[in-house]
Design a protein around this motif. Sequence first.
Motif, PDB file in Angstrom:
ATOM      1  N   GLY A  26       1.047  -1.113  -0.109  1.00  0.00           N
ATOM      2  CA  GLY A  26       0.050  -0.132  -0.085  1.00  0.00           C
ATOM      3  C   GLY A  26       0.854   1.429  -0.001  1.00  0.00           C
ATOM      4  N   ARG A  27       2.204   1.212   0.386  1.00  0.00           N
ATOM      5  CA  ARG A  27       2.997   2.207   0.456  1.00  0.00           C
ATOM      6  C   ARG A  27       3.984   2.254  -0.759  1.00  0.00           C
ATOM      7  N   PHE A  28       4.434   1.152  -1.376  1.00  0.00           N
ATOM      8  CA  PHE A  28       5.518   1.044  -2.419  1.00  0.00           C
ATOM      9  C   PHE A  28       4.993   0.383  -3.546  1.00  0.00           C
ATOM     10  N   THR A  29       5.576   0.709  -4.889  1.00  0.00           N
ATOM     11  CA  THR A  29       5.094   0.098  -5.958  1.00  0.00           C
ATOM     12  C   THR A  29       6.073  -0.014  -6.978  1.00  0.00           C
ATOM     13  N   ILE A  30       6.112  -1.329  -7.178  1.00  0.00           N
ATOM     14  CA  ILE A  30       7.242  -1.870  -8.284  1.00  0.00           C
ATOM     15  C   ILE A  30       6.596  -1.820  -9.524  1.00  0.00           C
ATOM     16  N   SER A  31       7.428  -1.532 -10.477  1.00  0.00           N
ATOM     17  CA  SER A  31       7.293  -1.433 -11.845  1.00  0.00           C
ATOM     18  C   SER A  31       8.486  -1.830 -12.879  1.00  0.00           C
ATOM     19  N   ARG A  32       8.231  -2.123 -14.146  1.00  0.00           N
ATOM     20  CA  ARG A  32       9.586  -2.497 -14.952  1.00  0.00           C
ATOM     21  C   ARG A  32       9.221  -2.012 -16.347  1.00  0.00           C
ATOM     22  N   ASP A  33      10.278  -1.715 -17.117  1.00  0.00           N
ATOM     23  CA  ASP A  33       9.872  -1.232 -18.470  1.00  0.00           C
ATOM     24  C   ASP A  33      11.070  -2.388 -19.323  1.00  0.00           C
ATOM     25  N   ASN A  34      10.573  -3.378 -19.819  1.00  0.00           N
ATOM     26  CA  ASN A  34      11.363  -4.535 -20.490  1.00  0.00           C
ATOM     27  C   ASN A  34      12.031  -4.035 -21.754  1.00  0.00           C
ATOM     28  N   ALA A  35      11.533  -2.874 -22.474  1.00  0.00           N
ATOM     29  CA  ALA A  35      12.323  -2.234 -23.356  1.00  0.00           C
ATOM     30  C   ALA A  35      13.508  -1.548 -23.136  1.00  0.00           C
ATOM     31  N   LYS A  36      13.449  -1.111 -21.797  1.00  0.00           N
ATOM     32  CA  LYS A  36      14.694  -0.412 -21.286  1.00  0.00           C
ATOM     33  C   LYS A  36      15.565  -0.985 -20.373  1.00  0.00           C
ATOM     34  N   ASN A  37      15.016  -2.239 -20.242  1.00  0.00           N
ATOM     35  CA  ASN A  37      15.749  -3.076 -19.024  1.00  0.00           C
ATOM     36  C   ASN A  37      16.028  -2.287 -17.742  1.00  0.00           C
ATOM     37  N   THR A  38      14.890  -1.980 -17.366  1.00  0.00           N
ATOM     38  CA  THR A  38      14.755  -1.085 -16.099  1.00  0.00           C
ATOM     39  C   THR A  38      13.710  -1.563 -15.133  1.00  0.00           C
ATOM     40  N   LEU A  39      13.986  -1.230 -13.764  1.00  0.00           N
ATOM     41  CA  LEU A  39      13.182  -1.877 -12.802  1.00  0.00           C
ATOM     42  C   LEU A  39      12.924  -0.619 -11.802  1.00  0.00           C
ATOM     43  N   ASN A  40      11.761  -0.258 -11.459  1.00  0.00           N
ATOM     44  CA  ASN A  40      11.534   0.978 -10.468  1.00  0.00           C
ATOM     45  C   ASN A  40      10.849   0.423  -9.131  1.00  0.00           C
ATOM     46  N   LEU A  41      11.050   1.287  -8.073  1.00  0.00           N
ATOM     47  CA  LEU A  41      10.355   0.894  -6.786  1.00  0.00           C
ATOM     48  C   LEU A  41      10.057   2.446  -6.584  1.00  0.00           C
TER      49      LEU A  41
END
Length: 120
Positions: free
Chosen positions: A66-81
């Motif tokens: 509920g406080r953190f959100t994970i995401s990714r962009d496979n085209a850019k080989n990046t992961l975010n939090l």
Amino acid sequence: EVQLVESGGGLVQPGGSLTLSCTASGFAFSTYAMNWLRQPTGEGLQWVARITRTGESAYYADSVKGRFTISRDNAKNTLNLQLASLKTEDTAMYYCARGNDYSDAYYGPLGQGTQVTVSS
């Protein structure tokens, strides 16, 4: 050679927000689930979140749900939090790591990490 480079950490006040990034190279990024882990000073590694290979599903530790959100962009080989509503107990070194879609297991190597410090 697998390389993971984390960035985006810093000093933030309680209740504040940050976005962490992980840039991956040396492996087929889209074929791995990806995890965020953290290690408070003097403690062991804690699993924080996981996102499946396609990004369709995400899973979180109860302490960050509920406080953190994970995401990714496979085209850019990046992961975010995305970290929001930060608490002092979120203070830790944060790492990204490869994993699989079906468990919280993670695979090395880890990157150098990025430090998040939550303090007033």
